[in-house]
Design an enzyme around this catalytic site. Structure first.
Site, PDB file in Angstrom:
ATOM      1  N   ALA A 124      12.643  22.938   7.141  1.00 11.80           N
ATOM      2  CA  ALA A 124      12.176  22.477   8.545  1.00 11.80           C
ATOM      3  C   ALA A 124      12.027  23.552   9.435  1.00 11.80           C
ATOM      4  CB  ALA A 124      13.155  21.195   8.884  1.00 11.80           C
ATOM      5  N   GLU A 134       8.751  25.192   2.005  1.00 13.02           N
ATOM      6  CA  GLU A 134       9.329  25.371   3.196  1.00 13.02           C
ATOM      7  C   GLU A 134      10.199  24.606   3.747  1.00 13.02           C
ATOM      8  OE1 GLU A 134       6.110  25.059   2.603  1.00 13.02           O
ATOM      9  OE2 GLU A 134       5.331  23.771   4.152  1.00 13.02           O
ATOM     10  N   LYS A 139       3.911  25.260  12.127  1.00 18.55           N
ATOM     11  CA  LYS A 139       3.122  24.268  12.914  1.00 18.55           C
ATOM     12  C   LYS A 139       2.648  24.581  14.248  1.00 18.55           C
ATOM     13  CE  LYS A 139       4.396  20.499   9.367  1.00 18.55           C
ATOM     14  NZ  LYS A 139       5.181  19.146   9.534  1.00 18.55           N
ATOM     15  N   TYR A 155      18.095  17.749  -7.673  1.00 19.48           N
ATOM     16  CA  TYR A 155      18.604  18.963  -7.042  1.00 19.48           C
ATOM     17  C   TYR A 155      20.197  19.129  -6.819  1.00 19.48           C
ATOM     18  CZ  TYR A 155      19.120  22.848  -3.604  1.00 19.48           C
ATOM     19  OH  TYR A 155      19.249  24.067  -2.945  1.00 19.48           O
ATOM     20  N   THR A 176      19.112  14.341  11.498  1.00 26.95           N
ATOM     21  CA  THR A 176      19.939  15.710  11.932  1.00 26.95           C
ATOM     22  C   THR A 176      20.236  16.591  10.994  1.00 26.95           C
ATOM     23  OG1 THR A 176      22.110  14.716  11.820  1.00 26.95           O
ATOM     24  CG2 THR A 176      20.825  14.269  14.020  1.00 26.95           C
ATOM     25  N   ALA A 233      24.679  22.019   0.538  1.00 24.54           N
ATOM     26  CA  ALA A 233      25.114  20.618   0.980  1.00 24.54           C
ATOM     27  C   ALA A 233      24.581  19.601   0.472  1.00 24.54           C
ATOM     28  CB  ALA A 233      24.747  20.927   2.552  1.00 24.54           C
ATOM     29  N   ASP A 286      13.942  38.724 -10.210  1.00 22.50           N
ATOM     30  CA  ASP A 286      13.346  37.369  -9.803  1.00 22.50           C
ATOM     31  C   ASP A 286      12.020  37.108 -11.091  1.00 22.50           C
ATOM     32  OD1 ASP A 286      13.122  35.844  -6.988  1.00 22.50           O
ATOM     33  OD2 ASP A 286      11.662  35.323  -8.155  1.00 22.50           O
TER      34      ASP A 286
HETATM   35  P1  NAD Z   1      14.250  31.010  -2.679  1.00 24.82           P
HETATM   36  O1  NAD Z   1      13.151  29.812  -3.331  1.00 24.82           O
HETATM   37  O2  NAD Z   1      13.537  31.650  -1.491  1.00 24.82           O
HETATM   38  O3  NAD Z   1      14.730  31.889  -3.807  1.00 24.82           O
HETATM   39  C1  NAD Z   1      15.001  31.506  -4.947  1.00 24.82           C
HETATM   40  C2  NAD Z   1      14.564  32.787  -5.921  1.00 24.82           C
HETATM   41  O4  NAD Z   1      14.693  32.217  -7.314  1.00 24.82           O
HETATM   42  C3  NAD Z   1      12.869  32.411  -5.653  1.00 24.82           C
HETATM   43  O5  NAD Z   1      12.304  33.928  -5.512  1.00 24.82           O
HETATM   44  C4  NAD Z   1      12.381  32.261  -7.185  1.00 24.82           C
HETATM   45  O6  NAD Z   1      11.235  32.941  -7.504  1.00 24.82           O
HETATM   46  C5  NAD Z   1      13.739  32.662  -8.057  1.00 24.82           C
HETATM   47  N1  NAD Z   1      13.657  32.152  -9.191  1.00 24.82           N
HETATM   48  C6  NAD Z   1      13.701  30.832  -9.563  1.00 24.82           C
HETATM   49  N2  NAD Z   1      13.377  30.562 -10.903  1.00 24.82           N
HETATM   50  C7  NAD Z   1      13.947  31.769 -11.433  1.00 24.82           C
HETATM   51  C8  NAD Z   1      14.180  32.145 -12.819  1.00 24.82           C
HETATM   52  N3  NAD Z   1      13.974  31.274 -13.906  1.00 24.82           N
HETATM   53  N4  NAD Z   1      14.415  33.474 -13.083  1.00 24.82           N
HETATM   54  C9  NAD Z   1      14.491  34.297 -12.273  1.00 24.82           C
HETATM   55  N5  NAD Z   1      14.362  33.950 -10.689  1.00 24.82           N
HETATM   56  C10 NAD Z   1      14.135  32.689 -10.380  1.00 24.82           C
HETATM   57  O7  NAD Z   1      15.449  30.227  -2.295  1.00 24.82           O
HETATM   58  P2  NAD Z   1      16.634  30.711  -1.059  1.00 24.82           P
HETATM   59  O8  NAD Z   1      16.478  29.973   0.133  1.00 24.82           O
HETATM   60  O9  NAD Z   1      16.546  32.250  -1.156  1.00 24.82           O
HETATM   61  O10 NAD Z   1      17.770  30.019  -1.733  1.00 24.82           O
HETATM   62  C11 NAD Z   1      18.706  30.887  -2.666  1.00 24.82           C
HETATM   63  C12 NAD Z   1      19.772  30.040  -3.226  1.00 24.82           C
HETATM   64  O11 NAD Z   1      20.537  29.378  -2.110  1.00 24.82           O
HETATM   65  C13 NAD Z   1      19.291  28.873  -4.343  1.00 24.82           C
HETATM   66  O12 NAD Z   1      20.442  28.766  -5.135  1.00 24.82           O
HETATM   67  C14 NAD Z   1      19.281  27.640  -3.257  1.00 24.82           C
HETATM   68  O13 NAD Z   1      19.359  26.282  -3.971  1.00 24.82           O
HETATM   69  C15 NAD Z   1      20.660  27.882  -2.532  1.00 24.82           C
HETATM   70  N6  NAD Z   1      20.466  27.302  -1.168  1.00 24.82           N
HETATM   71  C16 NAD Z   1      19.536  27.645  -0.165  1.00 24.82           C
HETATM   72  C17 NAD Z   1      19.533  26.895   1.241  1.00 24.82           C
HETATM   73  C18 NAD Z   1      18.611  27.285   2.293  1.00 24.82           C
HETATM   74  O14 NAD Z   1      18.725  26.666   3.112  1.00 24.82           O
HETATM   75  N7  NAD Z   1      17.756  28.257   1.984  1.00 24.82           N
HETATM   76  C19 NAD Z   1      20.401  25.917   1.005  1.00 24.82           C
HETATM   77  C20 NAD Z   1      21.164  25.349   0.329  1.00 24.82           C
HETATM   78  C21 NAD Z   1      21.217  26.087  -0.949  1.00 24.82           C
END
Ligand code: NAD
Length: 333
Positions: A189, A187, A196, A145, A217, A115, A30
Site C-alpha cells: 500500500a 507493491e 499512484k 502466505y 487499517t 503479521a 537472490d
Molecule cells: P522482496 O520481495 O523485496 O524481497 C524478497 C527477495 O527474495 C526478492 O528479491 C526475491 O527475488 C528473493 N527470492 C524469492 N525467491 C527466491 C529464491 N527461490 N531464491 C533466492 N531468492 C529468492 O520482499 P521484502 O519486502 O524485502 O521481504 C523480505 C522478507 O520479509 C520476506 O520473507 C517477506 O515475507 C518478509 N516480510 C516483509 C514485509 C514487508 O512489509 N516488506 C512484511 C512481512 C514480512
C-alpha cells in the site's frame, strides 16, 4: 561470515548495506539477476541462485556463521491473494536453508515472518488493539502466505529444539521505504499509493484508484527502524517470534491524505475499487515484547518515512531509472 538470502530485495538490500557498514563479510544471494537487485554493493560477494534448491543452499552456506533469510516469493495483497501456491512454495527456501545450516554448522539463523500469521478472526474490525505474539494461536492465518510463514516459524523452532541451531524470528508489520517494489503487481500500500499519487501529479490527472473503501487499517514501519529491530533481535537469545512493527494504526484513507500533503498535489478524486484485494479489516502491532526484550522502539514517524519514500518513488518515475519497473519476478521464479 554472513549470508543474506533475498539480498536483491527490499529488506535484504538494506540489511546488506547495514551489515557491510558494520564490517561483516557478506555473501548476498537472490534468485534475480544482479542488474535487477534494488541495491548491490561492490564489497559483498553477490550471487544469483535459486535457494529453493537444497544443492544451492548447501553450497553457499559452507563457512557461513550467520544466515538472515529474507528470501520469499511475495508481494502486497494483490499478489498474495492471487498466488497462494507460489507463496507456499517459499517453504522450500526455509526448509533447505535450515537443513543446510544444520549440516554446515551455522551458528545462527534469522527468519523473516509476517503479521499475516495472526488469526484473521481477530482482525475483522477497522480499529483493533495491537496484535500480541500469542494471537497467532489458535491458528487461522492469512491463507497461503500466512500459513507458510506460520509453518516455517515452527520449523525454525524445532531446528532449535532438536538440532541446537540458534534462531531468531521477526514478525514484520508492513515495512516500507525507498529501494523496494512500487510497480508491477507486488507493491504494498504505501509504495503503491506514493506511485499512484505521484503519477497523478506528473500527468496532471488528479484522480486515483483505492482498493476497498479505504477504511481498512494497518500500521507501517520505516525500513531503518526495521533493520535496527532485526539487529537487536539477532543479538538476543530469544527464540520466540516477536513483532517488529509500528503501533501507529492508520486507515488507508489517512495514508492517502498524508501522501497527498507530501506530494503537494491539488485535491484528488478517489475511485474506490471495492472488489480489489484488501486483506484483513484492521491490523496493528503490540510492541510490549519488542520494548522489553529487544529494548527496541521505532524512531521515524509515518510522515517522515512517507516523505523519504515518496521522494524516492517520484524521482524514479521522473528519471525512469528503476530497472525492475517493468520486470515481472514471477517469470523467473
Ligand atoms: P522482496 O520481495 O523485496 O524481497 C524478497 C527477495 O527474495 C526478492 O528479491 C526475491 O527475488 C528473493 N527470492 C524469492 N525467491 C527466491 C529464491 N527461490 N531464491 C533466492 N531468492 C529468492 O520482499 P521484502 O519486502 O524485502 O521481504 C523480505 C522478507 O520479509 C520476506 O520473507 C517477506 O515475507 C518478509 N516480510 C516483509 C514485509 C514487508 O512489509 N516488506 C512484511 C512481512 C514480512
Amino acid at each position: 561470515n554472513v549470508l543474506i538470502a533475498g539480498a536483491g530485495g527490499f529488506i535484504g538490500g538494506h540489511l546488506t548495506k547495514k551489515l557491510l557498514d558494520l564490517g561483516a563479510n557478506v555473501t548476498a544471494i537472490d534468485i534475480k539477476p544482479l542488474n535487477l537487485w534494488f541495491q548491490k554493493f561492490n564489497n559483498s560477494r553477490n550471487i544469483t541462485s535459486d535457494l529453493r534448491l537444497l544443492g544451492n543452499c548447501m553450497k553457499y552456506t559452507k563457512n557461513i556463521n550467520y544466515i538472515f533469510n529474507l528470501a520469499c516469493n511475495m508481494g502486497g495483497m494483490g499478489f498474495i491473494e492471487n498466488n497462494k501456491a507460489e507463496c507456499m512454495i517459499s517453504v522450500l527456501i526455509n526448509t533447505h536453508l535450515l537443513s543446510a545450516a544444520k549440516e554446515n554448522k551455522v551458528k545462527k539463523f534469522f527468519f523473516s515472518s509476517s503479521a499475516c500469521v495472526y488469526n484473521t478472526n481477530l482482525q475483522k474490525k477497522s480499529f483493533i488493539s495491537g496484535l500480541r505474539e500469542s494471537d497467532a494461536y489458535p491458528a487461522m492465518p492469512e491463507d497461503g502466505y500466512g500459513w507458510e510463514k506460520l509453518f516455517s516459524e515452527r520449523m525454525c523452532r524445532h531446528f532449535y529444539e532438536d538440532f541446537n541451531l540458534d534462531i531468531s524470528i521477526a514478525r514484520f508489520h508492513n515495512i516500507y521505504g525507498p529501494f523496494g517494489t512500487f510497480e508491477g503487481g507486488r507493491e504494498k500500500a504505501p509504495a503503491a499509493l506514493c506511485r499512484k499519487i505521484s503519477q497523478a501529479k506528473l500527468n496532471k490527472k488528479y484522480e486515483i484508484d483505492i482498493w476497498g473503501d479505504g477504511k481498512q487499517t494497518r500500521s507501517f514501519l520505516y525500513i531503518d527502524d526495521c533493520i535496527n529491530g532485526i539487529l537487536n533481535l539477532f543479538e538476543t537469545k530469544y527464540i520466540e517470534p516477536i513483532n517488529i512493527g509500528s503501533e501507529e494504526q492508520v486507515s488507508i484513507n489517512e495514508l492517502v491524505k498524508r501522501i497527498e500533503k507530501i506530494s503537494k498535489i491539488p485535491k484528488l478524486k478517489k475511485r474506490y475499487k471495492l472488489n480489489m484485494p484488501k486483506g484483513v479489516r484492521g491490523r496493528s502491532s503490540d510492541n510490549k515484547n519488542a520494548l522489553k526484550i529487544l529494548k527496541w522502539k521505532y524512531n521515524i514517524t509515518l510522515n517522515e518515512g512517507l516523505k523519504f519514500t515518496y521522494d524516492w518513488i517520484e524521482d524514479n518515475l521522473i528519471n525512469n531509472n528503476q530497472k525492475n519497473m517493468k520486470y515481472r519476478i514471477s517469470k523467473i521464479i
